[in-house]
Design an enzyme around this catalytic site. Sequence first.
Site, PDB file in Angstrom:
ATOM      1  N   ASP A  14       6.060   1.939   3.117  1.00  0.00           N
ATOM      2  CA  ASP A  14       5.098   0.849   2.883  1.00  0.00           C
ATOM      3  C   ASP A  14       5.446  -0.306   3.810  1.00  0.00           C
ATOM      4  O   ASP A  14       6.567  -0.411   4.304  1.00  0.00           O
ATOM      5  CB  ASP A  14       5.150   0.378   1.423  1.00  0.00           C
ATOM      6  CG  ASP A  14       4.125  -0.732   1.136  1.00  0.00           C
ATOM      7  OD1 ASP A  14       2.948  -0.554   1.491  1.00  0.00           O
ATOM      8  OD2 ASP A  14       4.502  -1.779   0.584  1.00  0.00           O
ATOM      9  N   SER A  15       4.479  -1.212   3.968  1.00  0.00           N
ATOM     10  CA  SER A  15       4.734  -2.403   4.776  1.00  0.00           C
ATOM     11  C   SER A  15       5.814  -3.278   4.129  1.00  0.00           C
ATOM     12  O   SER A  15       6.464  -4.052   4.825  1.00  0.00           O
ATOM     13  CB  SER A  15       3.441  -3.209   4.905  1.00  0.00           C
ATOM     14  OG  SER A  15       2.988  -3.567   3.619  1.00  0.00           O
ATOM     15  N   GLY A  47      -1.891  -6.070   6.105  1.00  0.00           N
ATOM     16  CA  GLY A  47      -3.320  -6.130   5.747  1.00  0.00           C
ATOM     17  C   GLY A  47      -4.201  -6.903   6.703  1.00  0.00           C
ATOM     18  O   GLY A  47      -5.397  -6.639   6.794  1.00  0.00           O
ATOM     19  N   CYS A  77       0.964   3.128   1.274  1.00  0.00           N
ATOM     20  CA  CYS A  77       0.359   1.862   1.693  1.00  0.00           C
ATOM     21  C   CYS A  77      -1.078   2.183   2.074  1.00  0.00           C
ATOM     22  O   CYS A  77      -1.316   3.047   2.930  1.00  0.00           O
ATOM     23  CB  CYS A  77       1.124   1.336   2.911  1.00  0.00           C
ATOM     24  SG  CYS A  77       0.405  -0.129   3.661  1.00  0.00           S
ATOM     25  N   ASN A  78      -2.013   1.532   1.416  1.00  0.00           N
ATOM     26  CA  ASN A  78      -3.427   1.808   1.704  1.00  0.00           C
ATOM     27  C   ASN A  78      -3.800   1.392   3.117  1.00  0.00           C
ATOM     28  O   ASN A  78      -4.586   2.058   3.780  1.00  0.00           O
ATOM     29  CB  ASN A  78      -4.312   1.063   0.702  1.00  0.00           C
ATOM     30  CG  ASN A  78      -4.252   1.685  -0.669  1.00  0.00           C
ATOM     31  OD1 ASN A  78      -5.028   2.561  -0.994  1.00  0.00           O
ATOM     32  ND2 ASN A  78      -3.298   1.250  -1.476  1.00  0.00           N
ATOM     33  N   GLU A 162       4.407 -10.751  -2.894  1.00  0.00           N
ATOM     34  CA  GLU A 162       5.594 -10.777  -2.024  1.00  0.00           C
ATOM     35  C   GLU A 162       6.420 -12.059  -2.243  1.00  0.00           C
ATOM     36  O   GLU A 162       7.619 -12.076  -2.035  1.00  0.00           O
ATOM     37  CB  GLU A 162       5.189 -10.676  -0.543  1.00  0.00           C
ATOM     38  CG  GLU A 162       4.590  -9.327  -0.160  1.00  0.00           C
ATOM     39  CD  GLU A 162       5.609  -8.282   0.296  1.00  0.00           C
ATOM     40  OE1 GLU A 162       6.594  -8.640   0.944  1.00  0.00           O
ATOM     41  OE2 GLU A 162       5.399  -7.084  -0.010  1.00  0.00           O
ATOM     42  N   CYS A 196      -4.586  -1.173  -3.176  1.00  0.00           N
ATOM     43  CA  CYS A 196      -3.435  -1.756  -2.476  1.00  0.00           C
ATOM     44  C   CYS A 196      -2.243  -1.588  -3.410  1.00  0.00           C
ATOM     45  O   CYS A 196      -2.336  -1.911  -4.603  1.00  0.00           O
ATOM     46  CB  CYS A 196      -3.670  -3.233  -2.184  1.00  0.00           C
ATOM     47  SG  CYS A 196      -2.186  -4.051  -1.535  1.00  0.00           S
ATOM     48  N   THR A 197      -1.161  -1.078  -2.871  1.00  0.00           N
ATOM     49  CA  THR A 197      -0.035  -0.711  -3.737  1.00  0.00           C
ATOM     50  C   THR A 197       0.704  -1.930  -4.308  1.00  0.00           C
ATOM     51  O   THR A 197       1.534  -1.784  -5.196  1.00  0.00           O
ATOM     52  CB  THR A 197       0.938   0.208  -2.982  1.00  0.00           C
ATOM     53  OG1 THR A 197       1.302  -0.416  -1.736  1.00  0.00           O
ATOM     54  CG2 THR A 197       0.300   1.545  -2.702  1.00  0.00           C
ATOM     55  N   HIS A 198       0.373  -3.116  -3.814  1.00  0.00           N
ATOM     56  CA  HIS A 198       0.966  -4.331  -4.409  1.00  0.00           C
ATOM     57  C   HIS A 198       0.259  -4.746  -5.696  1.00  0.00           C
ATOM     58  O   HIS A 198       0.834  -5.445  -6.521  1.00  0.00           O
ATOM     59  CB  HIS A 198       0.841  -5.515  -3.437  1.00  0.00           C
ATOM     60  CG  HIS A 198       1.836  -5.514  -2.323  1.00  0.00           C
ATOM     61  ND1 HIS A 198       1.820  -4.600  -1.313  1.00  0.00           N
ATOM     62  CD2 HIS A 198       2.881  -6.349  -2.068  1.00  0.00           C
ATOM     63  CE1 HIS A 198       2.798  -4.863  -0.465  1.00  0.00           C
ATOM     64  NE2 HIS A 198       3.464  -5.911  -0.907  1.00  0.00           N
TER      65      HIS A 198
END
Length: 278
Positions: A14-15, A47, A77-78, A162, A196-198
């Site tokens: 992922d980012s 993103g 990560c999308n 984040e 979005c994985t967040h």
Amino acid sequence: MLCMLTQGPIGVFDSGYGGLTILKEFKNILPQYDFLYLGDNARAPYGTRSFDTVYEYTLQAVKYLFEQNCSLVILACNTASAKALRTIQQNDLPKISNSKRVLGVIRPTTEIVGEVTTTKHIGVLGTKGTVMSNSYVVEIEKLHPELQVFQHACPMWVPLVENNEYLSPGADYFVKKDLDALLNQSSNIDTIILGCTHYPLLMEKIQQFLPPNINILSQGEVVAKSLKSYLNRHSNINQSTTKNSRTVYLTTDSSESFAIQAKIFMGETIDARQIHLK
Ligand code: DGL
């Protein structure tokens, strides 16, 4: 070209921290497997970055994970799945190895969406990159042409997560504003994909501002079940994965910050190692 079957963990990329919401479900559903998590925290968020940049960064990460003996890498990560996966699968993988695989999170999510909706109106929330790529619209159209898809980008949601502000009163404003912007596009939306994985970290706030009749499709469990089925169907890849219930965490930024932040996602103490991608 590498053709030999090497054994190693499943790579999860992922980012930043968001992919941990997917990794957590992998560990629940596939507890015996080894995972190697890589967060490109030094260059997150992805993103708002261009196609070329997301592709370049993602390819570097995939190559790094291959060098660590991963035969299978999941882009958790999308944004990377939307902007880099197809090119890596079609152009890069054939040159790198014929025994390694890279999978994303968008396809498994779109596969099940038809089973969840009754109104056939689906909402997708994601980063600007994911929404602009139209990947969800295109994938859903292929699998479920009867569905109508409405999208909205939430550029503030990843920074809220984040920066550890996802439970703060300040987050309410952005969550409500973005949910309203999506729901204003159609009053018939009954299913929302958190693309979005967040975003699962914002679930409490999302539920607070959404009418209770709307289903929220969070990807972790869906993607983990899909990975399990993939491993059952692809015995060569399954055989190339090690199974000692170990997870190792890598980050491109400070390992101390990663450990603190990742504990919030994983609910357990994390030891991370810093690496550099190029
Ligand atoms: N977690 C990533 C996703 O699923 C995006 C976060 C970012 O913008 O880097 O899209």
